[in-house]
Design a protein around this motif. Structure first.
Motif, PDB file in Angstrom:
ATOM      1  N   SER A 185       0.793  -1.229   0.000  1.00 51.93           N
ATOM      2  CA  SER A 185       0.000   0.000   0.000  1.00 51.93           C
ATOM      3  C   SER A 185       0.824   1.278   0.000  1.00 51.93           C
ATOM      4  CB  SER A 185      -0.930   0.013   1.221  1.00 51.93           C
ATOM      5  OG  SER A 185      -0.175  -0.071   2.423  1.00 51.93           O
ATOM      6  N   LEU A 186       2.060   1.240  -0.502  1.00 54.97           N
ATOM      7  CA  LEU A 186       2.861   2.463  -0.532  1.00 54.97           C
ATOM      8  C   LEU A 186       2.814   3.160  -1.893  1.00 54.97           C
ATOM      9  CD1 LEU A 186       6.016   1.577   1.582  1.00 54.97           C
ATOM     10  CD2 LEU A 186       4.052   2.943   2.219  1.00 54.97           C
ATOM     11  N   GLY A 187       1.753   2.937  -2.630  1.00 49.25           N
ATOM     12  CA  GLY A 187       1.538   3.693  -3.848  1.00 49.25           C
ATOM     13  C   GLY A 187       1.990   3.019  -5.125  1.00 49.25           C
ATOM     14  N   GLY A 188       2.592   1.836  -5.022  1.00 48.09           N
ATOM     15  CA  GLY A 188       2.972   1.123  -6.224  1.00 48.09           C
ATOM     16  C   GLY A 188       4.189   1.678  -6.926  1.00 48.09           C
ATOM     17  N   GLY A 189       4.973   2.537  -6.240  1.00 49.83           N
ATOM     18  CA  GLY A 189       6.124   3.154  -6.872  1.00 49.83           C
ATOM     19  C   GLY A 189       7.359   2.286  -6.835  1.00 49.83           C
ATOM     20  N   ALA A 190       8.498   2.918  -7.140  1.00 45.45           N
ATOM     21  CA  ALA A 190       9.763   2.214  -7.261  1.00 45.45           C
ATOM     22  C   ALA A 190      10.177   1.576  -5.940  1.00 45.45           C
ATOM     23  CB  ALA A 190      10.845   3.184  -7.728  1.00 45.45           C
ATOM     24  N   MET A 191      10.867   0.440  -6.066  1.00 47.78           N
ATOM     25  CA  MET A 191      11.351  -0.316  -4.919  1.00 47.78           C
ATOM     26  C   MET A 191      12.855  -0.519  -5.063  1.00 47.78           C
ATOM     27  SD  MET A 191       8.393  -0.974  -3.495  1.00 47.78           S
ATOM     28  CE  MET A 191       8.909  -2.132  -2.218  1.00 47.78           C
ATOM     29  N   SER A 192      13.532  -0.598  -3.917  1.00 44.13           N
ATOM     30  CA  SER A 192      14.944  -0.976  -3.902  1.00 44.13           C
ATOM     31  C   SER A 192      15.105  -2.207  -3.035  1.00 44.13           C
ATOM     32  CB  SER A 192      15.813   0.161  -3.355  1.00 44.13           C
ATOM     33  OG  SER A 192      15.841   1.254  -4.242  1.00 44.13           O
ATOM     34  N   MET A 193      16.025  -3.102  -3.419  1.00 45.26           N
ATOM     35  CA  MET A 193      16.251  -4.301  -2.633  1.00 45.26           C
ATOM     36  C   MET A 193      17.737  -4.439  -2.318  1.00 45.26           C
ATOM     37  SD  MET A 193      14.846  -8.184  -3.164  1.00 45.26           S
ATOM     38  CE  MET A 193      16.009  -8.737  -4.398  1.00 45.26           C
ATOM     39  N   LEU A 194      18.042  -4.413  -1.021  1.00 43.68           N
ATOM     40  CA  LEU A 194      19.404  -4.625  -0.567  1.00 43.68           C
ATOM     41  C   LEU A 194      19.696  -6.118  -0.515  1.00 43.68           C
ATOM     42  CD1 LEU A 194      22.073  -3.589   0.732  1.00 43.68           C
ATOM     43  CD2 LEU A 194      20.947  -3.906   2.953  1.00 43.68           C
ATOM     44  N   ASN A 195      20.806  -6.516  -1.122  1.00 44.12           N
ATOM     45  CA  ASN A 195      21.265  -7.898  -1.074  1.00 44.12           C
ATOM     46  C   ASN A 195      22.650  -7.944  -0.444  1.00 44.12           C
ATOM     47  OD1 ASN A 195      19.187  -9.303  -3.027  1.00 44.12           O
ATOM     48  ND2 ASN A 195      19.864  -7.448  -4.073  1.00 44.12           N
ATOM     49  N   LEU A 196      22.863  -8.879   0.475  1.00 43.32           N
ATOM     50  CA  LEU A 196      24.203  -9.216   0.932  1.00 43.32           C
ATOM     51  C   LEU A 196      24.512 -10.617   0.433  1.00 43.32           C
ATOM     52  CD1 LEU A 196      24.444  -7.944   4.625  1.00 43.32           C
ATOM     53  CD2 LEU A 196      25.060  -6.764   2.515  1.00 43.32           C
ATOM     54  N   LEU A 197      25.759 -10.816  -0.008  1.00 41.37           N
ATOM     55  CA  LEU A 197      26.142 -12.071  -0.652  1.00 41.37           C
ATOM     56  C   LEU A 197      27.397 -12.628  -0.004  1.00 41.37           C
ATOM     57  CD1 LEU A 197      25.897 -10.633  -4.267  1.00 41.37           C
ATOM     58  CD2 LEU A 197      24.121 -11.949  -3.118  1.00 41.37           C
ATOM     59  N   ALA A 198      27.376 -13.917   0.301  1.00 43.80           N
ATOM     60  CA  ALA A 198      28.561 -14.650   0.728  1.00 43.80           C
ATOM     61  C   ALA A 198      28.702 -15.849  -0.191  1.00 43.80           C
ATOM     62  CB  ALA A 198      28.442 -15.097   2.181  1.00 43.80           C
ATOM     63  N   PHE A 199      29.831 -15.948  -0.885  1.00 42.77           N
ATOM     64  CA  PHE A 199      30.012 -16.967  -1.901  1.00 42.77           C
ATOM     65  C   PHE A 199      30.664 -18.230  -1.331  1.00 42.77           C
ATOM     66  CE2 PHE A 199      30.275 -12.908  -4.278  1.00 42.77           C
ATOM     67  CZ  PHE A 199      29.124 -13.065  -5.030  1.00 42.77           C
ATOM     68  N   LYS A 200      30.345 -19.345  -1.950  1.00 42.50           N
ATOM     69  CA  LYS A 200      31.053 -20.577  -1.642  1.00 42.50           C
ATOM     70  C   LYS A 200      32.521 -20.422  -2.058  1.00 42.50           C
ATOM     71  CE  LYS A 200      26.961 -23.504  -2.212  1.00 42.50           C
ATOM     72  NZ  LYS A 200      26.297 -24.531  -3.051  1.00 42.50           N
ATOM     73  N   PRO A 201      33.425 -21.183  -1.434  1.00 47.61           N
ATOM     74  CA  PRO A 201      34.853 -21.050  -1.779  1.00 47.61           C
ATOM     75  C   PRO A 201      35.119 -21.431  -3.232  1.00 47.61           C
ATOM     76  CG  PRO A 201      34.563 -22.277   0.272  1.00 47.61           C
ATOM     77  CD  PRO A 201      33.197 -22.148  -0.344  1.00 47.61           C
ATOM     78  N   GLY A 202      36.109 -20.777  -3.803  1.00 45.93           N
ATOM     79  CA  GLY A 202      36.551 -21.144  -5.139  1.00 45.93           C
ATOM     80  C   GLY A 202      36.068 -20.219  -6.230  1.00 45.93           C
ATOM     81  N   LYS A 203      36.824 -20.178  -7.298  1.00 41.82           N
ATOM     82  CA  LYS A 203      36.532 -19.313  -8.436  1.00 41.82           C
ATOM     83  C   LYS A 203      35.243 -19.710  -9.146  1.00 41.82           C
ATOM     84  CE  LYS A 203      38.777 -17.472 -12.612  1.00 41.82           C
ATOM     85  NZ  LYS A 203      37.733 -17.836 -13.591  1.00 41.82           N
ATOM     86  N   GLU A 204      34.938 -20.992  -9.140  1.00 45.11           N
ATOM     87  CA  GLU A 204      33.764 -21.471  -9.871  1.00 45.11           C
ATOM     88  C   GLU A 204      32.479 -20.821  -9.365  1.00 45.11           C
ATOM     89  OE1 GLU A 204      31.392 -25.664 -10.808  1.00 45.11           O
ATOM     90  OE2 GLU A 204      33.391 -25.687  -9.933  1.00 45.11           O
ATOM     91  N   ALA A 205      32.362 -20.713  -8.031  1.00 48.86           N
ATOM     92  CA  ALA A 205      31.154 -20.113  -7.464  1.00 48.86           C
ATOM     93  C   ALA A 205      31.037 -18.651  -7.859  1.00 48.86           C
ATOM     94  CB  ALA A 205      31.163 -20.258  -5.946  1.00 48.86           C
ATOM     95  N   HIS A 206      32.144 -17.926  -7.779  1.00 50.90           N
ATOM     96  CA  HIS A 206      32.090 -16.512  -8.125  1.00 50.90           C
ATOM     97  C   HIS A 206      31.775 -16.319  -9.605  1.00 50.90           C
ATOM     98  CE1 HIS A 206      33.469 -12.274  -8.500  1.00 50.90           C
ATOM     99  NE2 HIS A 206      32.982 -12.197  -7.282  1.00 50.90           N
ATOM    100  N   ASP A 207      32.379 -17.137 -10.463  1.00 51.68           N
ATOM    101  CA  ASP A 207      32.093 -17.046 -11.895  1.00 51.68           C
ATOM    102  C   ASP A 207      30.628 -17.364 -12.184  1.00 51.68           C
ATOM    103  OD1 ASP A 207      34.700 -16.391 -12.348  1.00 51.68           O
ATOM    104  OD2 ASP A 207      35.294 -18.350 -13.128  1.00 51.68           O
ATOM    105  N   SER A 208      30.077 -18.329 -11.430  1.00 54.34           N
ATOM    106  CA  SER A 208      28.677 -18.687 -11.607  1.00 54.34           C
ATOM    107  C   SER A 208      27.780 -17.488 -11.306  1.00 54.34           C
ATOM    108  CB  SER A 208      28.320 -19.863 -10.692  1.00 54.34           C
ATOM    109  OG  SER A 208      26.960 -20.232 -10.843  1.00 54.34           O
ATOM    110  N   TYR A 209      28.094 -16.766 -10.218  1.00 54.13           N
ATOM    111  CA  TYR A 209      27.271 -15.602  -9.878  1.00 54.13           C
ATOM    112  C   TYR A 209      27.463 -14.479 -10.901  1.00 54.13           C
ATOM    113  CZ  TYR A 209      24.500 -12.460  -7.103  1.00 54.13           C
ATOM    114  OH  TYR A 209      23.504 -11.623  -6.683  1.00 54.13           O
TER     115      TYR A 209
END
Length: 252
Positions: free
Chosen positions: A145-169
């Motif tokens: 009910s806040l008027g249907g306007g723009a939204m922002s979404m904060l994300n925090l990310l912690a990756f699995k070890p290794g280059k493969e996980a980061h490349d996947s993201y």
């Protein structure tokens, strides 16, 4: 690379969002973002769990790290809790940020993409923890009910070890920017690698790797994305396998 500090604030019992924001803007700082807390989309499961989930947050504030939160905005008569984390953000995102942000928050209606029709046959899940459309999230979105306007979404990310996980993201991020997010008006406002031990007040030390603040023209565009087969294919292929923990918090 410019640094930005994310602040979450819970107000003191007798304070109000309006009064707090007035005090913030009466100081010399110039925030990138001041956003009202709306809803958890994904809750952290391993990192910063009590620090973040045991408090009802009222505001998200993102400042250039060179600008400290005014002392009156951290005083115990003004707030009941505070949390922060700092990240290095590419200068391409901080340059002219305020002008770009105003265009996102107050767009020309003709520039806002139409919904794709994913909700005609939505892909559903029992929980939104995987960034999927769950019944409770769908019902909430209908009553928002806040008027249907723009939204922002904060994300925090912690990756699995290794280059493969980061490349996947990275593949997920590229797909979001090229098609699955952008065709719903989704865009990354601020993205950066966490700078540990920066020394900001009430700094998080749990081990998050990156922050990302995403923009959507409306909650309807966000839900349209989650409901889409195209989005969920990339989500399950490249995003979910890359993460050891994450959170998403919606604001407006």
């Amino acid at each position: 690379m410019p640094l930005a500090t994310v602040h979450l604030v819970a107000l003191a019992k007798d304070n109000t969002i309006s009064n707090y924001v007035k005090a913030l803007h009466s100081s010399s700082v110039k925030p990138y973002v001041v956003s009202r807390a709306v809803r958890w989309i994904i809750k952290p499961e391993k990192l910063s769990v009590p620090e973040l989930l045991d408090t009802k947050w009222d505001l998200l504030i993102i400042l250039p790290a060179s600008e400290k939160m005014p002392s009156q905005c951290l005083d115990k008569t003004s707030i009941s809790a505070h949390w922060s984390i700092t990240a290095g953000v590419p200068s391409s995102l901080t340059k002219d940020f305020h002008a770009r942000n105003q265009n996102l928050l107050h767009p020309n209606p003709s520039s806002v993409p139409a919904l794709t029709g994913s909700m005609n046959k939505p892909k559903m899940s029992n929980s939104s923890q995987g960034l999927e459309l769950a019944p409770d999230l769908l019902e909430w979105s209908k009553s928002f009910s806040l008027g249907g306007g723009a939204m922002s979404m904060l994300n925090l990310l912690a990756f699995k070890p290794g280059k493969e996980a980061h490349d996947s993201y990275l593949r997920y991020g590229a797909a979001f920017a090229k098609s699955i997010g952008s065709k719903r008006g989704g865009t990354a406002k601020i993205v950066g690698k966490v700078v540990p031990e920066f020394g900001s007040a009430d700094e998080d030390r749990a081990g998050w790797d990156e922050i990302a603040l995403a923009h959507y023209p409306s909650i309807g565009h966000f839900v349209d994305m989650l409901a889409g087969e195209d989005y969920q294919e990339v989500n399950h292929k490249d995003r979910l396998p890359a993460l050891r923990d994450t959170l998403s918090w919606m604001g407006s």
